[in-house]
Each structure stands twice: as C-alpha cells, then as structure tokens.
Enzyme design. Sequence first.
Site, PDB file in Angstrom:
ATOM      1  N   SER A  30       0.839  -1.196   0.000  1.00  0.00           N
ATOM      2  CA  SER A  30       0.000   0.000   0.000  1.00  0.00           C
ATOM      3  C   SER A  30       0.880   1.254   0.000  1.00  0.00           C
ATOM      4  O   SER A  30       1.726   1.381  -0.869  1.00  0.00           O
ATOM      5  CB  SER A  30      -0.930  -0.055   1.220  1.00  0.00           C
ATOM      6  OG  SER A  30      -1.989   0.841   1.064  1.00  0.00           O
ATOM      7  N   ARG A  83     -11.636   6.459   9.886  1.00  0.00           N
ATOM      8  CA  ARG A  83     -11.123   5.092   9.908  1.00  0.00           C
ATOM      9  C   ARG A  83     -12.183   4.095   9.442  1.00  0.00           C
ATOM     10  O   ARG A  83     -11.892   3.147   8.722  1.00  0.00           O
ATOM     11  CB  ARG A  83     -10.660   4.753  11.326  1.00  0.00           C
ATOM     12  CG  ARG A  83     -10.214   3.325  11.526  1.00  0.00           C
ATOM     13  CD  ARG A  83      -8.986   2.988  10.687  1.00  0.00           C
ATOM     14  NE  ARG A  83      -8.420   1.713  11.071  1.00  0.00           N
ATOM     15  CZ  ARG A  83      -7.361   1.167  10.488  1.00  0.00           C
ATOM     16  NH1 ARG A  83      -6.760   1.810   9.508  1.00  0.00           N
ATOM     17  NH2 ARG A  83      -6.896   0.019  10.891  1.00  0.00           N
ATOM     18  N   ASP A 102      -8.505  -6.800  -4.533  1.00  0.00           N
ATOM     19  CA  ASP A 102      -8.143  -5.464  -4.046  1.00  0.00           C
ATOM     20  C   ASP A 102      -8.715  -4.424  -5.016  1.00  0.00           C
ATOM     21  O   ASP A 102      -8.270  -4.314  -6.149  1.00  0.00           O
ATOM     22  CB  ASP A 102      -6.614  -5.365  -3.991  1.00  0.00           C
ATOM     23  CG  ASP A 102      -6.127  -4.030  -3.433  1.00  0.00           C
ATOM     24  OD1 ASP A 102      -6.946  -3.104  -3.257  1.00  0.00           O
ATOM     25  OD2 ASP A 102      -4.915  -3.916  -3.178  1.00  0.00           O
ATOM     26  N   HIS A 142      -7.801  -5.475  -0.185  1.00  0.00           N
ATOM     27  CA  HIS A 142      -6.523  -4.771  -0.084  1.00  0.00           C
ATOM     28  C   HIS A 142      -5.689  -5.241   1.107  1.00  0.00           C
ATOM     29  O   HIS A 142      -4.476  -5.365   1.026  1.00  0.00           O
ATOM     30  CB  HIS A 142      -6.812  -3.265   0.021  1.00  0.00           C
ATOM     31  CG  HIS A 142      -5.581  -2.422   0.127  1.00  0.00           C
ATOM     32  ND1 HIS A 142      -4.613  -2.397  -0.861  1.00  0.00           N
ATOM     33  CD2 HIS A 142      -5.148  -1.591   1.098  1.00  0.00           C
ATOM     34  CE1 HIS A 142      -3.648  -1.561  -0.497  1.00  0.00           C
ATOM     35  NE2 HIS A 142      -3.941  -1.072   0.691  1.00  0.00           N
ATOM     36  N   ASP A 143      -6.357  -5.518   2.216  1.00  0.00           N
ATOM     37  CA  ASP A 143      -5.662  -5.932   3.437  1.00  0.00           C
ATOM     38  C   ASP A 143      -4.992  -7.292   3.326  1.00  0.00           C
ATOM     39  O   ASP A 143      -4.299  -7.702   4.255  1.00  0.00           O
ATOM     40  CB  ASP A 143      -6.636  -5.965   4.621  1.00  0.00           C
ATOM     41  CG  ASP A 143      -6.526  -4.708   5.470  1.00  0.00           C
ATOM     42  OD1 ASP A 143      -5.654  -3.870   5.168  1.00  0.00           O
ATOM     43  OD2 ASP A 143      -7.306  -4.570   6.429  1.00  0.00           O
TER      44      ASP A 143
END
Lengths: 404, 210
Positions: A164, A234, A339, A372-373
């Site tokens: 990232s 967040r 992602d 994405h994580d």
Amino acid sequence: MNVAIDATSQDPSEAANSGPAGCIRLGMDKPLELDGGGTLSGFRLAYRTYGRLNADRSNAVLVCHALTGDQYVAEQHPVTGKQGWWDLMVGPGRPVDTDRFFVICSNVIGGCLGSEGPKETDDATGKPWALNFPVITIADMVRAQKMLIDHLGIDQLFCVIGGSMGGMQVLQWAVSYPDKVYCCLPIATAARHSAQNIAFHEVGRQAIMADPDWRLGDYLNQGTRPTKGLSVARMAAHITYLSEPALHRKFGRNLQDRKSITFGFDADFQVESYLRYQGISFVERFDANSYLYITRAMDYFDLAADHGGVLANAFRVTGPDGRLTGTPVKFCVISFSSDWLFPTSESRALVHALNAVAANVSFVEVETDKGHDAFLLDVPEFYQVARGFIEGHAARRGIAAKVG
Amino acid sequence: MAVTSLLPPAAIRSDLESIVDWVEAGSRVLDVGCGDGELLHALVHRKQVDGRGIELSMDGVRASVARGLAVIQGDADTDLKDYPSDGFDYVILSQTLQATRHPRIVLDHLVRIGRHAIVSVPNFGYWRVRADLLLRGRMPVTDRLGHEWYETPNIHFCTIADMVALCQDMGVTIERSLILGADDRAVPAPADSVRANWLGVQAVFLLQRS
C-alpha cells in the site's frame, strides 16, 4: 554527515548493531529538503531494527509501513499490545528472515509514533507543530529514510519491501536511489493515487475537520481530541481495505447481540458494531492531524507526473557509458485479485512501464477474496512468492543463510 | 518451505534441449509461456542468459519466481505489445503458439521483440494424427496432443507445412529448424519437405524477421 543524539558509537555498523531501539535526530548539518518547499533540520526519526548487519553490510532490508502502520513490524506494539503488524512476513524463518537479514523499519515523517510529525513539539515554538508542520510527500518520507540508512552505515539496501503506502515508498526508493537498492517488492500498490483513492481520503479528512474538537488542527494545545471525526475516517477507510465477499463472509446480515432489528440507530448489524470498534480502537493509537498529512502525501504521489507524464521514464537511469538505460533494481510486483483500492490494473501499468525499460521484473496477482488488506493477512501463496523472490536474490547477492 | 535451487537443473525435454543449444551464451532471452521456468532456469544456468518469462498460470509464475527467475503473470495474446522492439536477443515460444487466440499477431510480436524468435509447435500433419482422423474419424489424442477436442487449450492447430507457409507469407526467415519424430528422435529433413510434415511429431524453428 548526520548527527545522532543517542548514538555514541563512531563506527556506523556499531550504530546498526547497537540495539533495536531508536529515535534519532537527523539532518542536523544538512537539513531535509521538502518537495513542498522548506526544510526540516534536526528532525526526529523513530525506528526499530531486527537481526544483525553482516560484515560487508549487504544484508539490510528496509520495511516501509502503510498509512496507519508504524515501526513495530515484528514485535509487540507498545500501545495496543498486539503482535507486530507484519509478523507473518518478518521474523525468524519468515520470508524476511531476521536470522539472515538486518531489518529496519522507521515511522514515516508526518507519522505519530515518535517521528517528526504534527503531534511532536516544534523546537522553534515549544508547542506541538499541529498544522504548522510542513505538508510532506512520499519522496520526503523516503529522503528521511535515506538519511537513516546513511546514519546506519549502509551503502546499499539488499531489499526494500512494503504494501500500500509502503509500496509507494518502495517505488520511490527504486526511482530516487536505483543504485542503493538491490531488489524490491512493491505490494498492493500503485505508481499514483487514483481519483477514487483521493476521493476516499477526502471523505476521511472532511470527517476529521468537521469534528468540533479538531479546533482547526490546534486540538493538542486546546486540550481536546477529534476522536469522533478520526473514528469515522477510519471506518470509511476500513471498508476500502476489505472486499464485498470478505465482508459478507465475515458478517453477512447477522445481527449484533439481538434477535431482531430494533427500528433504531443502534448498531443492529454485526458489521456496524465491527466498524465502530475499528474506529474507536484506531483513535487510541493515531493522531488526527497525522492522518491528514499522510493521506495528503499519498494523494500527491504520482511517479509518472514527476517524469514528464511517462511512467517508464521514472525507471530509466544513466548507465556507465552515459546513455539512458533501464533501472538495475530487481522488482517483484504483487497484487491481490480482490483489491479494489489498489487494483491489479495499477500493478500491471507499473509492470508495463518496467518492461518498457527492460527491467528485471516479476509480477504475480495472488487470487484471494480478502481485498486490499490481504498483504497483512494469512494468504500462503503470497508469502511463498515473496520468499522465493527474496531467497533467490539473496543467494545471488551472496548473503549467508545466517548472519555469522 | 520453498527451496530455491541454484544447482544446475536436471535433464529437460528434448525440444527444450535443442533450444538451449541454439541460444547464444550471455544473450537476453524472453520465454513466453515459460510454465514453471524449466527452460529459463536451464538457460540461466547453462548459457548465463539474462532471462525473463511470461506465464499465464499463477502456479507457474510462483514456481518460477521461487526459482529466482524474473517472471510476470501475463498473456501472450494481450501483453506482448507492451514490449519494446529488439528488447531481446531471443524470444521463445515453446508449444504455445497453437494455444493463442491470434497466432499470426503473436508471431509478429515475437520477431519484433527479439532479434531471433524460437518457436516450437506440435505437428498436426504427423502421420498418426492424420491416420487417426482418416481411419477412426475422431479428433486425434496423442502424447503431445493429449486433450479431447472439447477441453483442449489448443485452438489453432497447424502442420509444419502451415508454419512454413505462414512464415513465407509474413516475410519471416526460417534460419534453422529441427524436426522431432517419435521418441523425440531428430528427423533429418528440411522443414519444407513432405517427409518432415509426415514424420515430425513437433518442430522447432529459429526465426528472424526479414
């Protein structure tokens, strides 16, 4: 030469092997020049190291952290008490093997875990920097890291790795210092922040700035904290780190500690409760202004724009004969199929640019529904690829399997 | 745990063996459809080439990268256009041309990207294949062409004679050819001969744009 406040040793490799702790001051003699104009001198840089630097100083690996990451890559976090954020990647016997490599991870400038950022005290005023902190870029973060690497007496990094925003730093390293990086792994990243990425970041920033406790950024001096705004930022961002199938698998439409919906605005659904928890736990460890600064740095990232609009030009270097040639850095680009924040198409664009200069590049899109994580999660194929690439090049570079 | 082998590789397929022979030591090589990197690995270790690979399957890419090879996940049909002309000394396409959607375009890219292209193809004109179709009336399934018609990845079958004709049509020079017959034995016949087209199970061509 930069002066380190806490480093008493004169031999740089002693500085490297003197212990894992560190918050040093860099840029005392020669300040850090920032892309946005202005400079930072005597700035703090907090870092951790793992393993030992070998005799010829060839086994250093720099790990670059993501937006909300920090230097505690492979050990218990001092604030949250959680395991290191990348202990699947970094540690004894891991792909980035701390028995083999000397691993460095520093908190980015603009961050909030010890490095110079809006939360730290501005020496000139004796007050927190807040919004007086200069706007920084990914390239500024990397320049600061380069000063740290110089301080540690390392001429060339064996490897730079990160996902990232960490991947953006990896790319910037390869572009800014092609002869100082042997190989690199930009993971789940892109050579630029897309309009959609910028849009999501803007939502987060607006949430923070809309919190009355933000006080135009001056909250530290006024004794408040914009926890609500940061928490919403967040929550919104966290959704972008997952995929729809992953969210559905985890929560579906399951209700939270209740048998039926309440016809109210309490967290009826598990996914709501989960997001609220993500928001609340985040504000305990993160500074709202830091969030503004670091998201901005990501928004400004565009390697092609820095090179006449042609990404491939970012990877051209001047060869020994004075002619332009492809970068000598070896790349392993990795993306994840689910992602949608940094989609595979961005990695492909990067790979095409590297091919155009005949660079040495490997590329894998890992199949996973974790979004994405995924780069932080247990996705075995991902670590197998990383391990293969790192071991192959370590052997080629002649790095012993264990530091003697 | 993945083991990175830096030892010289064991024996490889016979068509790959001849490709290794043909490649000049120390040259730049792109292997399109490199599988698990067997050929590329042999070339890197025995001919000290600067080797790159493209492979469609994730398993193949992973295995190749784990061998320390520079391989990208990609598709010969769509990704070759991004490679600069004359970027490599050799571009290799082994047993893959018949599986591409646009063989002619792919071949065009091969001779554009490489100073030479090395292409190996299974021969649909091999006598057993012809006999199968003639006598049984069924699409042939052989060792080299081991798929039923409904599941084969090979969508553009050709014979050795077809390849020779295509090269002529495209103005591509066949610098060298090797015809491999049953049991991978070399058939001493030129590629444009009737004999080659009957007895060759497969053929390997060294090509160059004119």
